[in-house]
Design a protein around this motif. Structure first.
Motif, PDB file in Angstrom:
ATOM      1  N   SER A 112     -56.537 -51.249 -62.247  1.00 41.75           N
ATOM      2  CA  SER A 112     -56.126 -51.797 -60.963  1.00 41.75           C
ATOM      3  C   SER A 112     -54.770 -51.221 -60.573  1.00 41.75           C
ATOM      4  O   SER A 112     -54.143 -50.483 -61.343  1.00 41.75           O
ATOM      5  CB  SER A 112     -56.035 -53.327 -61.045  1.00 41.75           C
ATOM      6  OG  SER A 112     -54.995 -53.710 -61.930  1.00 41.75           O
ATOM      7  N   GLU A 113     -54.307 -51.563 -59.371  1.00 41.20           N
ATOM      8  CA  GLU A 113     -52.999 -51.092 -58.930  1.00 41.20           C
ATOM      9  C   GLU A 113     -51.892 -51.604 -59.841  1.00 41.20           C
ATOM     10  O   GLU A 113     -50.844 -50.977 -59.974  1.00 41.20           O
ATOM     11  CB  GLU A 113     -52.744 -51.548 -57.488  1.00 41.20           C
ATOM     12  CG  GLU A 113     -53.684 -50.923 -56.463  1.00 41.20           C
ATOM     13  CD  GLU A 113     -53.358 -51.373 -55.063  1.00 41.20           C
ATOM     14  OE1 GLU A 113     -52.294 -52.008 -54.870  1.00 41.20           O
ATOM     15  OE2 GLU A 113     -54.161 -51.101 -54.145  1.00 41.20           O
ATOM     16  N   GLU A 114     -52.128 -52.744 -60.486  1.00 42.03           N
ATOM     17  CA  GLU A 114     -51.126 -53.305 -61.392  1.00 42.03           C
ATOM     18  C   GLU A 114     -51.195 -52.696 -62.786  1.00 42.03           C
ATOM     19  O   GLU A 114     -50.419 -53.065 -63.674  1.00 42.03           O
ATOM     20  CB  GLU A 114     -51.301 -54.824 -61.507  1.00 42.03           C
ATOM     21  CG  GLU A 114     -51.045 -55.598 -60.213  1.00 42.03           C
ATOM     22  CD  GLU A 114     -52.228 -55.495 -59.249  1.00 42.03           C
ATOM     23  OE1 GLU A 114     -53.347 -55.157 -59.721  1.00 42.03           O
ATOM     24  OE2 GLU A 114     -52.020 -55.729 -58.045  1.00 42.03           O
ATOM     25  N   GLY A 115     -52.124 -51.774 -63.003  1.00 44.03           N
ATOM     26  CA  GLY A 115     -52.241 -51.131 -64.289  1.00 44.03           C
ATOM     27  C   GLY A 115     -53.123 -51.865 -65.285  1.00 44.03           C
ATOM     28  O   GLY A 115     -53.157 -51.508 -66.462  1.00 44.03           O
ATOM     29  N   LYS A 116     -53.860 -52.878 -64.832  1.00 40.71           N
ATOM     30  CA  LYS A 116     -54.733 -53.630 -65.728  1.00 40.71           C
ATOM     31  C   LYS A 116     -56.131 -53.002 -65.745  1.00 40.71           C
ATOM     32  O   LYS A 116     -56.605 -52.489 -64.742  1.00 40.71           O
ATOM     33  CB  LYS A 116     -54.823 -55.094 -65.279  1.00 40.71           C
ATOM     34  CG  LYS A 116     -53.500 -55.847 -65.327  1.00 40.71           C
ATOM     35  CD  LYS A 116     -53.686 -57.298 -64.873  1.00 40.71           C
ATOM     36  CE  LYS A 116     -52.386 -58.068 -64.944  1.00 40.71           C
ATOM     37  NZ  LYS A 116     -52.548 -59.474 -64.490  1.00 40.71           N
ATOM     38  N   PHE A 117     -56.770 -53.085 -66.903  1.00 39.35           N
ATOM     39  CA  PHE A 117     -58.138 -52.604 -67.009  1.00 39.35           C
ATOM     40  C   PHE A 117     -59.075 -53.653 -66.417  1.00 39.35           C
ATOM     41  O   PHE A 117     -59.115 -54.784 -66.886  1.00 39.35           O
ATOM     42  CB  PHE A 117     -58.498 -52.331 -68.467  1.00 39.35           C
ATOM     43  CG  PHE A 117     -57.746 -51.176 -69.063  1.00 39.35           C
ATOM     44  CD1 PHE A 117     -58.110 -49.874 -68.787  1.00 39.35           C
ATOM     45  CD2 PHE A 117     -56.656 -51.391 -69.885  1.00 39.35           C
ATOM     46  CE1 PHE A 117     -57.416 -48.807 -69.326  1.00 39.35           C
ATOM     47  CE2 PHE A 117     -55.953 -50.331 -70.439  1.00 39.35           C
ATOM     48  CZ  PHE A 117     -56.331 -49.032 -70.152  1.00 39.35           C
TER      49      PHE A 117
END
Length: 219
Positions: A112-117
């Motif tokens: 995601s944009e937040e860096g989460k898978f």
């Protein structure tokens, strides 16, 4: 027309409905997912990149015709352009009425944009703790789909899986293959390479074929 004269309707293409708009997690690669109906009235869901709709109408028209979608006056000089332009207008006009999805442009982990898978993309499905309908797989580029899907899991278990139990080397190779996608999930930066060495006809190539069966394509 502008002069008030009646203009007879002209058939441009078959029935098409917008399903969703999409872009990837980097807010790039915008496109539209459509449901196109063939000459028998059967639906086909296709993903079309906005850039392709604008820059490659002939290629888009060819992909539509490949699933039986009728394009009238195809032999006319601008037949493909007219059909694709009509398709683009319909898709953009109804963009606010359909859902927006996250596009996976390559197989593997989706961030995601937040860096989460948020999911893992395979050619035929996207696995996610949320709703799979929130994603769409849009292969984009030569290296977009290094994995392939074929056969069924039970068949693999009864053949490759069962036969590999008798070989520690093959079983280890299988474990390495299954562990490979977890490397990125675990945040590990260094690559680990296992080298199988031995005399000819001792099972090295067979072991590699077994490894390739995990994700469908070898190297």
């Amino acid at each position: 027309d502008e002069k008030g004269n009646f203009v007879y309707p002209v058939a441009i293409c078959g029935r098409v409905e917008p399903v969703a708009t999409f872009c990837d997690c980097d807010n790039d690669n915008y496109g539209v997912q459509v449901r196109a109906f063939d000459t028998r009235g059967l639906p086909h869901e296709l993903t079309l990149m906005r850039s392709e709709l604008s820059q490659n109408p002939g290629g888009v028209a060819a992909s539509l015709e490949a699933v039986g979608f009728p394009i009238h006056d195809r032999k006319v000089r601008n037949g493909a352009m007219a059909a694709v332009s009509f398709l683009r207008l319909i898709a953009m006009a109804d963009a606010t009425k359909v859902r927006h999805k996250t596009a996976a442009t390559a197989t593997g982990w989706i961030k995601s944009e937040e860096g989460k898978f948020v999911g893992f993309a395979l050619p035929d499905e996207i696995m996610s703790p949320g709703s799979p309908d929130d994603f769409v797989f849009v292969p984009y580029g030569k290296e977009s789909a290094p994995f392939a899907v074929g056969g069924v899991l039970d068949e693999w278990r009864s053949t490759v899986g069962r036969w590999s139990r008798s070989s520690q080397c093959t079983a280890f190779a299988l474990m390495a293959a299954f562990a490979a996608p977890l490397v990125r999930l675990a945040g590990l930066e260094n690559n680990t390479v296992f080298n199988f060495w031995g005399e000819t006809s001792k099972g090295k190539s067979t072991t590699l074929n077994v490894v390739a069966s995990v994700f469908g394509k070898g190297c």
